[in-house]
Design an enzyme around this catalytic site. Sequence first.
Site, PDB file in Angstrom:
ATOM      1  N   GLY A 172      -8.849  -7.276   3.870  1.00 38.43           N
ATOM      2  CA  GLY A 172      -9.526  -7.574   5.041  1.00 38.43           C
ATOM      3  C   GLY A 172      -8.870  -8.134   6.300  1.00 38.43           C
ATOM      4  O   GLY A 172      -9.727  -8.555   7.307  1.00 38.43           O
TER       5      GLY A 172
ATOM      6  N   TYR B 271      14.323 -32.903 -15.860  1.00 41.25           N
ATOM      7  CA  TYR B 271      12.739 -32.985 -15.825  1.00 41.25           C
ATOM      8  C   TYR B 271      11.923 -33.006 -14.399  1.00 41.25           C
ATOM      9  O   TYR B 271      12.806 -33.466 -13.324  1.00 41.25           O
ATOM     10  CB  TYR B 271      12.381 -34.198 -16.589  1.00 41.25           C
TER      11      TYR B 271
ATOM     12  N   ARG C 281       4.224 -47.116 -11.854  1.00 36.08           N
ATOM     13  CA  ARG C 281       4.286 -47.829 -10.859  1.00 36.08           C
ATOM     14  C   ARG C 281       3.818 -49.341 -11.105  1.00 36.08           C
ATOM     15  O   ARG C 281       2.538 -49.450 -11.080  1.00 36.08           O
ATOM     16  CB  ARG C 281       3.316 -47.434  -9.695  1.00 36.08           C
TER      17      ARG C 281
ATOM     18  N   ARG D  14      -3.490  -1.534  -5.995  1.00 32.15           N
ATOM     19  CA  ARG D  14      -2.999  -2.638  -5.699  1.00 32.15           C
ATOM     20  C   ARG D  14      -3.012  -3.624  -7.056  1.00 32.15           C
ATOM     21  O   ARG D  14      -4.332  -3.518  -7.539  1.00 32.15           O
ATOM     22  CB  ARG D  14      -3.116  -3.383  -4.536  1.00 32.15           C
TER      23      ARG D  14
ATOM     24  N   SER E 184      16.338 -40.568 -10.223  1.00 34.28           N
ATOM     25  CA  SER E 184      14.940 -40.071 -10.230  1.00 34.28           C
ATOM     26  C   SER E 184      14.868 -39.978  -8.481  1.00 34.28           C
ATOM     27  O   SER E 184      14.598 -41.046  -7.919  1.00 34.28           O
ATOM     28  CB  SER E 184      13.780 -40.951 -10.868  1.00 34.28           C
TER      29      SER E 184
ATOM     30  N   ARG F 249      -3.906   2.793   8.349  1.00 35.30           N
ATOM     31  CA  ARG F 249      -3.950   1.514   7.570  1.00 35.30           C
ATOM     32  C   ARG F 249      -2.695   0.650   7.674  1.00 35.30           C
ATOM     33  O   ARG F 249      -1.800   1.115   7.693  1.00 35.30           O
ATOM     34  CB  ARG F 249      -4.534   1.522   6.207  1.00 35.30           C
TER      35      ARG F 249
ATOM     36  N   HIS G 299      -2.686 -41.720   0.351  1.00 34.29           N
ATOM     37  CA  HIS G 299      -2.912 -42.575  -0.982  1.00 34.29           C
ATOM     38  C   HIS G 299      -4.024 -41.953  -1.785  1.00 34.29           C
ATOM     39  O   HIS G 299      -3.769 -41.836  -3.070  1.00 34.29           O
ATOM     40  CB  HIS G 299      -3.144 -44.076  -0.519  1.00 34.29           C
TER      41      HIS G 299
ATOM     42  N   CYS H 131      10.275 -37.776  -9.410  1.00 41.19           N
ATOM     43  CA  CYS H 131       8.879 -38.514  -9.693  1.00 41.19           C
ATOM     44  C   CYS H 131       7.984 -38.394  -8.467  1.00 41.19           C
ATOM     45  O   CYS H 131       6.885 -38.880  -8.571  1.00 41.19           O
ATOM     46  CB  CYS H 131       9.030 -39.841 -10.159  1.00 41.19           C
TER      47      CYS H 131
ATOM     48  N   LYS I 177       0.963  -1.377   0.030  1.00 42.45           N
ATOM     49  CA  LYS I 177       0.028  -0.017  -0.021  1.00 42.45           C
ATOM     50  C   LYS I 177       0.891   0.990  -0.058  1.00 42.45           C
ATOM     51  O   LYS I 177       0.790   2.209  -0.758  1.00 42.45           O
ATOM     52  CB  LYS I 177      -0.945  -0.015   1.213  1.00 42.45           C
TER      53      LYS I 177
ATOM     54  N   ASN J 243       8.595 -38.491  -1.881  1.00 40.74           N
ATOM     55  CA  ASN J 243       7.547 -38.719  -1.103  1.00 40.74           C
ATOM     56  C   ASN J 243       8.192 -39.596  -0.012  1.00 40.74           C
ATOM     57  O   ASN J 243       8.231 -39.397   1.272  1.00 40.74           O
ATOM     58  CB  ASN J 243       6.555 -39.814  -1.682  1.00 40.74           C
TER      59      ASN J 243
ATOM     60  N   MET K 238      -6.051  -7.423   8.303  1.00 41.37           N
ATOM     61  CA  MET K 238      -5.565  -6.433   9.312  1.00 41.37           C
ATOM     62  C   MET K 238      -6.466  -5.225   9.483  1.00 41.37           C
ATOM     63  O   MET K 238      -7.521  -4.941   8.679  1.00 41.37           O
ATOM     64  CB  MET K 238      -4.063  -6.203   9.040  1.00 41.37           C
TER      65      MET K 238
END
Length: 952
Positions: A141, A913, A624, A384, A826, A132, A502, A893, A61, A830, A143
């Site tokens: 909205g 990749y 898989r 903004r 690769s 402000r 899963h 992957c 702002k 996870n 603060m």
Amino acid sequence: MAVNTKAKKVAKTATKKVAAKPAAKKTASSARAAKGPKYVYTWGAGKADGDGTMKPLLGGKGANLAEMTRIGLPVPPGFTVTTEVCTYYYANKRTYPATLQAQMEAGVANMEKIMGTKFGATSGMPLLVAVRSGARDSMPGMMDTILNLGLNDQTVVALENTTNNPRFAWDCYRRFIQMYGDVVLGVQKREGEDHEPFETVIHAFKHERYHEDIEDSKLTADDQKELVKRFKDLVKERTGKVFPNDPWDQLRGAAGAVFGSWMNDRAIVYRRKYNIPSEWGTAVNVQAMVFGNTGENSGSGVAFTRNPANGTNEFYGEFLVNAQGEDVVAGVRTPEPVIKLKDVMPKSYAELLQVRKTLEKHFKDVQDIEFTIQEGKLFMLQTRNGKRTAAAALKFSIDMVKEKLIDWQTAVLRNPADQLEQLLAPIFDLAEVKKAKVIATGLPAGPGAATGRIYFNADRAVVAAEKGEKVLLVRVETSPEDLRGMIAAEGILTARGGVSSHAALVARQMGKVCVCGAAAVAIDYDKKTATIAGQTFGEGDYLSIDGTSGTVYAGQIKTAPSEIIAGLLDGDKAAQATEKFKSYAQLMKWCQQATRMSVRTNADTPEQTRNAIAFGAVGIGLTRTEHMFFEGDRIDAMREMILAETVEARKAALAKLLPFQRSDFLGIFKELKGYPATIRFLDPPLHEFLPHTKEQQMDLARKLGIAVEKIMARVHELHEFNPMLGFRGCRLGIRYPEITEMQARAVFEAAVEAKKAGVKANPEIMIPLVGFKKELDLQVEIVHATAKAVQSETKTKFSYAVGTMIEVPRGALTADEIAKTAEFFSFGTNDLTQTTLGMSRDDSGSFLPPYTEAEIVKKNPFATIDQTGVGQLMEIAIAKGRSTRPDIKLGICGEHGGDPDSVKFCHKAGLAYVSCSPYRVPVARLAAAQAAIEEARKAAASKAAPAKGKKK
């Protein structure tokens, strides 16, 4: 209300002063303020200390107010207290730097000079200010704001006398006490109260005096005076203190409240959702008040330079006559569309249209503005970059390139990658949603909308789907055994699990709508019921889920595919002719031009592969193979193999699986048309393939002609206390090399068949869970031997590669050794995340929310790569792998491959990749393109910057 001539004069003077140049003479306070760090930046009269590039210091702002001032727009003067003060405030027990007061006094003096008013004046026109917040990233909205600061029992009289407008003066005073009492003094709802206490007082007063709830604008000056008295009494009653009378005390209190609101609940929640760091802090903006509530020739409004919902190039917003800005956003009165302003105040509307044009030309983006009209004079209070939907962002970016406002690279950057899935998701019919009732909420795990009959068992879901029913699979949680039901279902709803559970992983891969972790869903498998919000739903009853918002509805709600999905996957000509589809196609074309890092897909079937290629994937990063064993009767052959007691018996069972795997690989190779396919060999623990209920075990015993006790014993034997770290991955192939041999043969025989069909196959065999070089050596030896045998048998040559999945820390730390054998890495992020953090992905839901609240983790590490920990291991593996094999191919992957922040990290780390679920391919493509453009621009800026210590 008649326009007051004195009020007109005030507005005219203010406008004239705004455009004037301030005198050069320094006051004592400004001289004192010059010492020490600069904490206050002023703007006004066409000059500003800051500019639009200084958002980290001045907040969005403050930076934009300075910029609007610099380009000649009518901005009331003011000053910004920097974000550094916010940081100091929290680091020093909510105190301020010693020099701040003097700098604020200088800032107020600058406003007084420009406005021709005096802060705290009891005669003449008093200077009133708005206070402000202003974070670096817009947090609308979240603060707190305070208007009309500087009023007290004396200055309100001065305001009344100067403007000759008592109702206006006392209306401002009443508003100030209400806002200050709420924000600074904490006069808010108590437990058990349904309404804001100040609003309760107003409501009671209106009914007492007028016997109805009249609009605030109809309250007289005497009414406002009475409300001021009652509001002060309320403050004294609730706080035990008298409302502060000194304007400087008011200003210090307001600044403290804005800094304090940086840590209020709603601001914290907002920051968490949009990944805004708490250490950024907020600025405080103090601006001279201009008044939209002086009469019928005044007003306030908010507007967007274009429609933020659908992207249409139209002036879009709302305004209220005789109102202050908070009235528009607070819903106190019903605003009018901003376009109607041309009928009420045509001159001001014409000025606004010019401002709209100026702002877009200057900022080169759609702007969200706030304005006030005081006695026919327009003032700009804020601009903004406007928040927008994904559809609007796409149209904005394409249109602005056509208008030559931005280049195509900027257009790519203007589309938030994390919102792109909105364009692909099926949607509910809007009219139907309005009639529906939300009965539960969970985690939005698979974007889109789905409705169907609920089933609690995968087999029954498949049967129902085969009969033509639209099905929702509803489970406490899902496992690989549920895969067929998940494939058959329109959507998936689970009571447990997170966004990387899963259910969520598979749902995203298949493009399924999914809501996970809906704790209010109580499932009774025995009774085949789900109890939600006091209602009981049996199998066959309808539910509807919105995987974009995480909401669950009772009954049916009509859905439809997006134009993009219909055009890409279904070849729908009408969809392809739509503006949205064409714009999307153009965006993806630009992404292709910019991207260095390619995007592959995680796909287990020809259909998934075909979809991913349609989305622009250039190969498979993860197949898989275990998912292939659940189709049809294959699971029985798999179970026969697991139950076999000799190598011969295992090979006999594997021989039954070989044709299935070969057929699947051939189908995938045909869909890839020469693109590479990284095929992961069997990874999960064997117990996941066996039945666990007595009924299922007895059924299998009958099918295989063996004793049920044997099956029960094998299930018991295979039980593991921690399956994730147990008998899985390459350990299976080392213990049972015949499994690796069968899978390798299936791949190579499929490659031979593909070649005969005129399709080039490019298989990359990936050995999972390698932590020791010897593990990989043993498996690679089998792969090479099998390849040699197949080539000899078929008299056909084919190319292939063998690599590994880096998913345990030891694999990353010894990557230089492993790269002697592996032709590619690769990253399976996870499991690498689980093993690095020592956290179970599926069990983390119980503690991750408080961890994010306490900022132990900034983001869910199973959704976005933990760059400090997991990312560091990846960088070690990359460096070590390249030290041994400079040309080693590197990819990722894990499900992180579809997360925009993770994609950008992978680009920076130098991966070739990323691979992700088919329906996340567009997201990854966009994020990869953005990473490349950002890198190029940073390099260009660095090159263009003058060397340190040298003049331009």
